[in-house]
Design an enzyme around this catalytic site. Structure first.
Site, PDB file in Angstrom:
ATOM      1  N   ARG A 123       0.757  -1.303  -0.039  1.00 28.61           N
ATOM      2  CA  ARG A 123       0.136   0.002   0.018  1.00 28.61           C
ATOM      3  C   ARG A 123       0.914   1.145   0.024  1.00 28.61           C
ATOM      4  O   ARG A 123       0.482   2.334  -0.539  1.00 28.61           O
ATOM      5  CB  ARG A 123      -0.879  -0.084   1.004  1.00 28.61           C
ATOM      6  CG  ARG A 123      -1.830   1.017   1.415  1.00 28.61           C
ATOM      7  CD  ARG A 123      -2.614   1.090   2.566  1.00 28.61           C
ATOM      8  NE  ARG A 123      -3.444   1.960   2.837  1.00 28.61           N
ATOM      9  CZ  ARG A 123      -4.722   2.335   2.323  1.00 28.61           C
ATOM     10  NH1 ARG A 123      -5.380   1.667   1.571  1.00 28.61           N
ATOM     11  NH2 ARG A 123      -5.392   3.465   2.839  1.00 28.61           N
ATOM     12  N   ILE A 162      -8.254   7.192  -1.459  1.00 28.05           N
ATOM     13  CA  ILE A 162      -7.981   5.996  -1.550  1.00 28.05           C
ATOM     14  C   ILE A 162      -8.524   5.145  -0.237  1.00 28.05           C
ATOM     15  O   ILE A 162      -8.487   5.868   0.794  1.00 28.05           O
ATOM     16  CB  ILE A 162      -6.473   5.522  -1.429  1.00 28.05           C
ATOM     17  CG1 ILE A 162      -6.142   3.967  -1.423  1.00 28.05           C
ATOM     18  CG2 ILE A 162      -5.593   6.100  -0.165  1.00 28.05           C
ATOM     19  CD1 ILE A 162      -4.801   3.554  -1.801  1.00 28.05           C
ATOM     20  N   SER A 163      -9.398   4.178  -0.377  1.00 26.59           N
ATOM     21  CA  SER A 163     -10.483   3.765   0.366  1.00 26.59           C
ATOM     22  C   SER A 163      -9.447   3.132   1.685  1.00 26.59           C
ATOM     23  O   SER A 163      -8.070   2.818   1.609  1.00 26.59           O
ATOM     24  CB  SER A 163     -11.177   2.451  -0.066  1.00 26.59           C
ATOM     25  OG  SER A 163     -11.917   2.888  -0.777  1.00 26.59           O
ATOM     26  N   ALA A 164      -9.828   3.015   2.925  1.00 24.84           N
ATOM     27  CA  ALA A 164      -9.263   2.448   4.117  1.00 24.84           C
ATOM     28  C   ALA A 164      -8.750   1.088   3.685  1.00 24.84           C
ATOM     29  O   ALA A 164      -9.653   0.141   3.063  1.00 24.84           O
ATOM     30  CB  ALA A 164      -9.936   2.480   5.235  1.00 24.84           C
TER      31      ALA A 164
END
Length: 230
Positions: free
Chosen positions: A40, A64-66
């Protein structure tokens, strides 16, 4: 190939995945393996803490999503991300989930990202090229494109798996049309209150929709509306 990741980032990413496993967010060994492989840290802007379980701003009113949301979506789609299958990532952003899809469907499959902000798309290509998914992009089984994701990407349809990374007021018909019989789409739906919907297309073409959980995503909208701040 030049090594862009460090031992520190590998350890932190591994720690994040272990954390998600301990809390029961990740149950699948395959999902854990892919999220460990695709670091990530290569997919968030410089100076942003990559390994915290929270969504992050990536510019252009996008996020950006968790990590827990990425994990949930990968788990929901795992059976539709088998080697050789086709996957579409709408609102591909920095490219993280598209890269995960590519690792799962492999060189005989097809992973396609669609992003309507050209600058984000250019960044996502750089990110992917630094990641373990780089050979798949070079080999042609992973591609990202500038486009309105609400229209899908017909060129490589039908798709076994479709993920939408922004909330639609209603499910776009082109995405339902491009979903393969037996395929599954995961899409947040709603305005102020949103639910993550799981859309399954039966082999006879019938559609079933169920709610997985309540979520909070940025809106799925036009490029102009997004740049204006919706």
């Amino acid at each position: 190939m030049e090594q862009f990741w460090t031992r520190d980032s590998i350890d932190k990413n591994k720690g994040l995945i272990e954390h998600l496993r301990q809390y029961g967010v990740i149950r699948s060994n395959k999902v854990a393996e892919v999220m460990e492989t695709i670091d990530r840290g290569l997919f968030v802007p410089d100076g942003i803490p990559a390994y915290v379980d929270t969504p992050m701003q990536i510019g252009y009113n996008a996020t950006i999503s968790a990590p827990h949301m990425h994990a949930m979506c990968l788990e929901l789609l795992e059976n539709n991300l088998q080697p050789g299958m086709h996957a579409l990532d709408v609102g591909s952003g920095t490219g993280f989930l598209t890269a995960c899809f590519a690792m799962m469907v492999g060189p005989q499959g097809r992973a396609v990202g669609v992003e309507h902000i050209p600058e984000l798309l250019a960044t996502s290509i750089e990110n992917i090229q630094r990641s373990q998914a780089a050979p798949l992009m070079k080999g042609g089984s992973l591609s990202v494109h500038v486009g309105d994701g609400r229209l899908g990407w017909p060129e490589f349809a039908p798709y076994d798996a479709i993920h939408v990374g922004a909330a639609a007021a209603e499910i776009p018909q082109p995405l339902i049309d491009q979903l393969k019989p037996g395929g599954r789409m995961v899409i947040p739906v709603g305005n102020l209150f949103q639910d993550l919907k799981v859309v399954d297309k039966k082999l006879d073409g019938l559609i079933s929709i169920r709610t997985e959980t309540s979520v909070r995503y940025v809106p799925l909208t036009s490029r102009e509306a997004q740049l204006r701040g919706y």
